[in-house]
Design a protein around this motif. Sequence first.
Motif, PDB file in Angstrom:
ATOM      1  N   GLY A   1     -76.344  32.404   4.826  1.00 20.51           N
ATOM      2  CA  GLY A   1     -75.319  32.357   3.785  1.00 20.51           C
ATOM      3  C   GLY A   1     -74.363  31.209   4.037  1.00 20.51           C
ATOM      4  N   GLU A   2     -73.115  31.381   3.617  1.00 19.96           N
ATOM      5  CA  GLU A   2     -72.041  30.392   3.786  1.00 19.96           C
ATOM      6  C   GLU A   2     -72.225  29.149   2.913  1.00 19.96           C
ATOM      7  OE1 GLU A   2     -71.676  29.219   7.879  1.00 19.96           O
ATOM      8  OE2 GLU A   2     -71.514  31.273   8.615  1.00 19.96           O
ATOM      9  N   GLY A   3     -73.342  29.025   2.194  1.00 19.10           N
ATOM     10  CA  GLY A   3     -73.646  27.784   1.491  1.00 19.10           C
ATOM     11  C   GLY A   3     -74.441  26.813   2.334  1.00 19.10           C
ATOM     12  N   THR A   4     -74.967  27.279   3.485  1.00 28.67           N
ATOM     13  CA  THR A   4     -75.664  26.360   4.397  1.00 28.67           C
ATOM     14  C   THR A   4     -76.907  25.749   3.755  1.00 28.67           C
ATOM     15  OG1 THR A   4     -76.667  28.331   5.398  1.00 28.67           O
ATOM     16  CG2 THR A   4     -74.815  27.329   6.561  1.00 28.67           C
ATOM     17  N   GLY A   5     -77.673  26.550   3.023  1.00 28.34           N
ATOM     18  CA  GLY A   5     -78.854  26.008   2.369  1.00 28.34           C
ATOM     19  C   GLY A   5     -78.495  24.968   1.324  1.00 28.34           C
ATOM     20  N   ALA A   6     -77.404  25.197   0.600  1.00 28.89           N
ATOM     21  CA  ALA A   6     -76.953  24.233  -0.402  1.00 28.89           C
ATOM     22  C   ALA A   6     -76.599  22.904   0.253  1.00 28.89           C
ATOM     23  CB  ALA A   6     -75.758  24.791  -1.168  1.00 28.89           C
ATOM     24  N   ALA A   7     -75.889  22.964   1.375  1.00 23.25           N
ATOM     25  CA  ALA A   7     -75.519  21.730   2.084  1.00 23.25           C
ATOM     26  C   ALA A   7     -76.749  20.990   2.581  1.00 23.25           C
ATOM     27  CB  ALA A   7     -74.592  22.061   3.249  1.00 23.25           C
ATOM     28  N   LEU A   8     -77.743  21.727   3.080  1.00 24.51           N
ATOM     29  CA  LEU A   8     -78.951  21.094   3.603  1.00 24.51           C
ATOM     30  C   LEU A   8     -79.808  20.480   2.505  1.00 24.51           C
ATOM     31  CD1 LEU A   8     -79.885  23.744   6.300  1.00 24.51           C
ATOM     32  CD2 LEU A   8     -79.062  21.420   6.724  1.00 24.51           C
ATOM     33  N   ALA A   9     -79.705  20.998   1.288  1.00 24.62           N
ATOM     34  CA  ALA A   9     -80.484  20.457   0.172  1.00 24.62           C
ATOM     35  C   ALA A   9     -79.814  19.263  -0.490  1.00 24.62           C
ATOM     36  CB  ALA A   9     -80.725  21.547  -0.872  1.00 24.62           C
ATOM     37  N   LEU A  10     -78.539  19.051  -0.216  1.00 21.00           N
ATOM     38  CA  LEU A  10     -77.807  17.973  -0.894  1.00 21.00           C
ATOM     39  C   LEU A  10     -78.451  16.598  -0.723  1.00 21.00           C
ATOM     40  CD1 LEU A  10     -75.361  17.142  -2.595  1.00 21.00           C
ATOM     41  CD2 LEU A  10     -74.017  17.057  -0.479  1.00 21.00           C
ATOM     42  N   PRO A  11     -78.970  16.229   0.464  1.00 24.12           N
ATOM     43  CA  PRO A  11     -79.618  14.916   0.577  1.00 24.12           C
ATOM     44  C   PRO A  11     -80.792  14.728  -0.394  1.00 24.12           C
ATOM     45  CG  PRO A  11     -79.166  15.804   2.756  1.00 24.12           C
ATOM     46  CD  PRO A  11     -78.876  16.901   1.775  1.00 24.12           C
ATOM     47  N   LEU A  12     -81.439  15.806  -0.796  1.00 27.79           N
ATOM     48  CA  LEU A  12     -82.544  15.685  -1.746  1.00 27.79           C
ATOM     49  C   LEU A  12     -82.032  15.312  -3.139  1.00 27.79           C
ATOM     50  CD1 LEU A  12     -84.779  18.702  -0.656  1.00 27.79           C
ATOM     51  CD2 LEU A  12     -84.953  16.292   0.006  1.00 27.79           C
ATOM     52  N   LEU A  13     -80.825  15.771  -3.488  1.00 31.17           N
ATOM     53  CA  LEU A  13     -80.230  15.339  -4.754  1.00 31.17           C
ATOM     54  C   LEU A  13     -79.942  13.848  -4.713  1.00 31.17           C
ATOM     55  CD1 LEU A  13     -79.816  18.484  -4.991  1.00 31.17           C
ATOM     56  CD2 LEU A  13     -77.745  17.937  -6.302  1.00 31.17           C
ATOM     57  N   HIS A  14     -79.396  13.384  -3.584  1.00 27.63           N
ATOM     58  CA  HIS A  14     -79.154  11.947  -3.443  1.00 27.63           C
ATOM     59  C   HIS A  14     -80.464  11.162  -3.536  1.00 27.63           C
ATOM     60  CE1 HIS A  14     -74.867  11.919  -2.493  1.00 27.63           C
ATOM     61  NE2 HIS A  14     -75.054  12.952  -1.680  1.00 27.63           N
ATOM     62  N   ALA A  15     -81.515  11.666  -2.904  1.00 26.31           N
ATOM     63  CA  ALA A  15     -82.802  10.966  -2.918  1.00 26.31           C
ATOM     64  C   ALA A  15     -83.362  10.874  -4.333  1.00 26.31           C
ATOM     65  CB  ALA A  15     -83.790  11.680  -1.993  1.00 26.31           C
ATOM     66  N   ALA A  16     -83.258  11.974  -5.085  1.00 17.24           N
ATOM     67  CA  ALA A  16     -83.770  11.962  -6.457  1.00 17.24           C
ATOM     68  C   ALA A  16     -82.991  10.981  -7.328  1.00 17.24           C
ATOM     69  CB  ALA A  16     -83.697  13.373  -7.041  1.00 17.24           C
TER      70      ALA A  16
END
Length: 344
Positions: free
Chosen positions: A309-324
């Motif tokens: 929880g805590e939003g950890t998965g969201a933070a870890l996925a953020l670089p993929l948004l930048h990549a896209a």
Amino acid sequence: MKLPDITPTANPTLAAALDQAINNKTKPLGSLGALERLARQLGLIQGRTVVTIEHPAILVFAGDHGIVAEGVSAYPKDVTWQMVENFLADGAAINVFARQNGCALHVVDAGVDHDFGPRERLLDRKVANGTRNFAIEPAMSAAQCADAMVHGAALVAGLPGNVVGFGEMGIGNTTAAAALMHKLTGIPVAACVGAGTGLTPDGVLHKQRVIEAAVERHAGVDAPLDVLATFGGLEIAMMAGAMLQAASMRKVLLIDGFIVTSALLAAARIAPGVLDYCVFAHCSDESGHRRMLDALGATPLLQLGLRLGEGTGAALALPLLHAAANFLGQMATFESASVSEKSA
């Protein structure tokens, strides 16, 4: 409470232009896989073929739950406020991951049963000192649920940027999330309930029985807002309001794990258009999350065995948004790079 208007992202002309832009990059068709689908979604959300990721932020909503009185958690209720202190001291996993990815982090007291006093880094939106025990009575009144949703919407309305990630903290909130999942999808309670913070198999069975008895007690509750008030949490309701507001502003919603997805499930039953704006960060190891994602028609970006929880998965996925966004805006086309395309 007036719900915000959400505009669907469907736009066949723009979708065709995005497909052409993606397919003309110097790569075989479809070879960037999920990043291509993500770039297309970002383009439809932002309404253009060149997209940006601006000032991403993660909101972590904290609240306590009266249902813990039924012995449904392996940890005592005090862990909620203690973990909020950990967030404020930059000591939690979400602090580390948000910092490493250049993401603003905001901690929100939605309904923690603790007096923090004035704190510079804590957003005090406390509606009550936790919910009531939904094994006995509704977790929230309709007014409390509405207040939480309004606070969530106002928080998002005041954020800069175009990406909002969602996280949570609240001992007992996997019980609330499982109850919401069952009521809003019809999936059997046994398939919704997991170990949460680390329950034994006997503990999981007890949690299941607590939810089943509560569902029977509140058998007449069916409308989404009523379900949210009866079985949800203040942090879950606040997230649902924040999600609806973010979608109305055409922001990207970065969805974390089981509890965050339960808030989205409620929001989507209220306003289905919110799903167009959601990027699902990961599938957690909390039992039930995969089935909840399937019920929403969601394809998560990552599968890392997370259940923090805590939003950890969201933070870890953020670089993929930048990549896209970056490959769509910066990668050469066959024509600009003078690279021969595949022959017919």
